[in-house]
Design an enzyme around this catalytic site. Structure first.
Site, PDB file in Angstrom:
ATOM      1  N   ASN A  30       0.840  -1.039  -0.089  1.00  0.00           N
ATOM      2  CA  ASN A  30      -0.100   0.099  -0.210  1.00  0.00           C
ATOM      3  C   ASN A  30       0.945   1.212  -0.019  1.00  0.00           C
ATOM      4  O   ASN A  30       2.154   1.113   0.284  1.00  0.00           O
ATOM      5  CB  ASN A  30      -0.877  -0.032   1.241  1.00  0.00           C
ATOM      6  CG  ASN A  30      -0.189   0.083   2.508  1.00  0.00           C
ATOM      7  OD1 ASN A  30       0.545   0.781   2.861  1.00  0.00           O
ATOM      8  ND2 ASN A  30      -0.358  -1.119   3.233  1.00  0.00           N
ATOM      9  N   GLY A  38      -2.398  -9.459   4.233  1.00  0.00           N
ATOM     10  CA  GLY A  38      -2.508 -10.234   3.034  1.00  0.00           C
ATOM     11  C   GLY A  38      -0.939 -10.713   2.505  1.00  0.00           C
ATOM     12  O   GLY A  38      -0.206 -11.011   3.558  1.00  0.00           O
ATOM     13  N   ASP A  40       1.631  -8.664   1.689  1.00  0.00           N
ATOM     14  CA  ASP A  40       2.396  -7.662   2.216  1.00  0.00           C
ATOM     15  C   ASP A  40       2.917  -8.229   3.595  1.00  0.00           C
ATOM     16  O   ASP A  40       4.061  -8.164   3.792  1.00  0.00           O
ATOM     17  CB  ASP A  40       1.573  -6.351   2.342  1.00  0.00           C
ATOM     18  CG  ASP A  40       2.487  -5.164   2.395  1.00  0.00           C
ATOM     19  OD1 ASP A  40       3.820  -5.502   2.566  1.00  0.00           O
ATOM     20  OD2 ASP A  40       1.714  -4.076   2.591  1.00  0.00           O
ATOM     21  N   SER A 127      -4.071  -6.607  -5.972  1.00  0.00           N
ATOM     22  CA  SER A 127      -5.329  -6.013  -6.195  1.00  0.00           C
ATOM     23  C   SER A 127      -6.551  -6.966  -5.838  1.00  0.00           C
ATOM     24  O   SER A 127      -7.759  -6.275  -5.406  1.00  0.00           O
ATOM     25  CB  SER A 127      -5.569  -5.040  -7.068  1.00  0.00           C
ATOM     26  OG  SER A 127      -4.868  -3.728  -7.154  1.00  0.00           O
ATOM     27  N   GLY A 129      -7.284  -9.151  -3.218  1.00  0.00           N
ATOM     28  CA  GLY A 129      -7.519  -9.340  -2.131  1.00  0.00           C
ATOM     29  C   GLY A 129      -8.360  -8.332  -1.268  1.00  0.00           C
ATOM     30  O   GLY A 129      -9.318  -8.024  -1.933  1.00  0.00           O
TER      31      GLY A 129
HETATM   32  P1  ADP Z   1      -4.274  -6.189  -2.309  1.00  0.00           P
HETATM   33  O1  ADP Z   1      -4.525  -5.404  -1.342  1.00  0.00           O
HETATM   34  O2  ADP Z   1      -3.559  -5.752  -3.502  1.00  0.00           O
HETATM   35  O3  ADP Z   1      -5.698  -6.708  -3.009  1.00  0.00           O
HETATM   36  P2  ADP Z   1      -3.971  -8.699  -0.965  1.00  0.00           P
HETATM   37  O4  ADP Z   1      -2.549  -9.216  -0.211  1.00  0.00           O
HETATM   38  O5  ADP Z   1      -5.012  -8.485  -0.130  1.00  0.00           O
HETATM   39  O6  ADP Z   1      -3.525  -7.458  -1.900  1.00  0.00           O
HETATM   40  O7  ADP Z   1      -4.226  -9.970  -2.038  1.00  0.00           O
HETATM   41  C1  ADP Z   1      -3.629  -9.926  -3.144  1.00  0.00           C
HETATM   42  C2  ADP Z   1      -3.640 -11.538  -3.496  1.00  0.00           C
HETATM   43  O8  ADP Z   1      -2.470 -12.210  -2.855  1.00  0.00           O
HETATM   44  C3  ADP Z   1      -4.713 -12.379  -2.960  1.00  0.00           C
HETATM   45  O9  ADP Z   1      -5.102 -13.322  -3.990  1.00  0.00           O
HETATM   46  C4  ADP Z   1      -4.218 -13.044  -1.923  1.00  0.00           C
HETATM   47  O10 ADP Z   1      -4.964 -14.370  -1.479  1.00  0.00           O
HETATM   48  C5  ADP Z   1      -2.749 -13.352  -2.094  1.00  0.00           C
HETATM   49  N1  ADP Z   1      -1.884 -13.825  -1.125  1.00  0.00           N
HETATM   50  C6  ADP Z   1      -1.979 -13.606   0.423  1.00  0.00           C
HETATM   51  N2  ADP Z   1      -0.661 -14.219   0.623  1.00  0.00           N
HETATM   52  C7  ADP Z   1      -0.116 -14.796  -0.148  1.00  0.00           C
HETATM   53  C8  ADP Z   1       1.222 -15.267  -0.222  1.00  0.00           C
HETATM   54  N3  ADP Z   1       1.869 -15.559   0.812  1.00  0.00           N
HETATM   55  N4  ADP Z   1       1.555 -15.591  -1.635  1.00  0.00           N
HETATM   56  C9  ADP Z   1       0.855 -15.374  -2.531  1.00  0.00           C
HETATM   57  N5  ADP Z   1      -0.134 -14.809  -2.765  1.00  0.00           N
HETATM   58  C10 ADP Z   1      -0.736 -14.426  -1.601  1.00  0.00           C
END
Ligand code: ADP
Length: 186
Positions: A30, A38, A40, A127, A129
């Site tokens: 962000n 998530g 991040d 984006s 999640g």
């Molecule tokens: P955003 O805020 O950009 O939407 P998020 O982290 O909430 O980012 O989600 C983006 C994608 O990353 C989602 O599909 C989520 O399931 C996925 N995600 C979460 N943890 C991991 C990980 N350790 N490795 C790969 N993808 C992940």
């Protein structure tokens, strides 16, 4: 699933991006670059404090990271040497330039990886999640952007992987890639 585009392998994997051993992994960050939930949160937990330290220095120099832009930091304790941080758009219904901004996020990551002469990069599904972008549309944009970049730009990249956390997201990217390559392998 994998395809070759202009001597670069493009693959779809279901898994956890923090385990990837590519030169760089991409963080769906962000604008504060201070970590979050998530992917991040997972990247900062697995990579340790060196990543956040570098992010803080970057923010003190240049301020918050605008949507669609990138910065590159160490990978800390990760297998990946670098983390490329980008900010995808928050989904607001589709008429707020979301598609252009999402395209820019992917394109700028590929550009900064190329500028740093990296040979491999892994992307999460930016984006889709917390930011709420519908997976099927985001997948089409993500894959079209990578395919265009590999066709149009000279690059050091030999491998581009999408590491998709859950099966629903993997299936969305799988369908989009089949649609884009139309069953061919070029
Ligand atoms: P955003 O805020 O950009 O939407 P998020 O982290 O909430 O980012 O989600 C983006 C994608 O990353 C989602 O599909 C989520 O399931 C996925 N995600 C979460 N943890 C991991 C990980 N350790 N490795 C790969 N993808 C992940």
């Amino acid at each position: 699933m994998e395809v070759i585009i202009n001597n670069t392998k493009l693959s779809l994997i279901q898994g956890d991006i923090t385990n990837q051993a590519t030169d760089a992994i991409v963080n769906a960050a962000n604008p504060s670059l201070m970590g979050g939930g998530g992917v991040d949160g997972a990247i900062h937990r697995a990579g340790g404090p060196a990543i956040l330290e570098e992010c803080k220095q970057i923010v003190s120099r240049q301020g918050r990271l605008p949507t669609g832009k990138t910065v590159i930091t160490t990978g800390g304790n990760l297998k990946a040497r670098y983390v490329i941080h980008t900010v995808g758009p928050i989904w607001r219904g589709g008429s707020r330039n979301e598609a252009e901004l999402l395209k820019s996020a992917y394109w700028e990551c590929l550009k900064i990886a190329t500028a740093n002469k990296l040979t491999s990069i892994s992307f999460p599904s930016i984006s889709t999640g917390a930011y709420g972008y519908p997976v099927s549309e985001a997948a089409r944009i993500a894959l079209r952007t990578v395919v265009s970049f590999l066709k149009e730009q000279a690059t050091s990249l030999k491998e581009v992987a999408f590491v998709l956390f859950d099966s629903r997201t993997y299936e969305g990217y799988y369908s989009a890639l089949q649609e884009i390559i139309g069953g061919s392998n070029t």
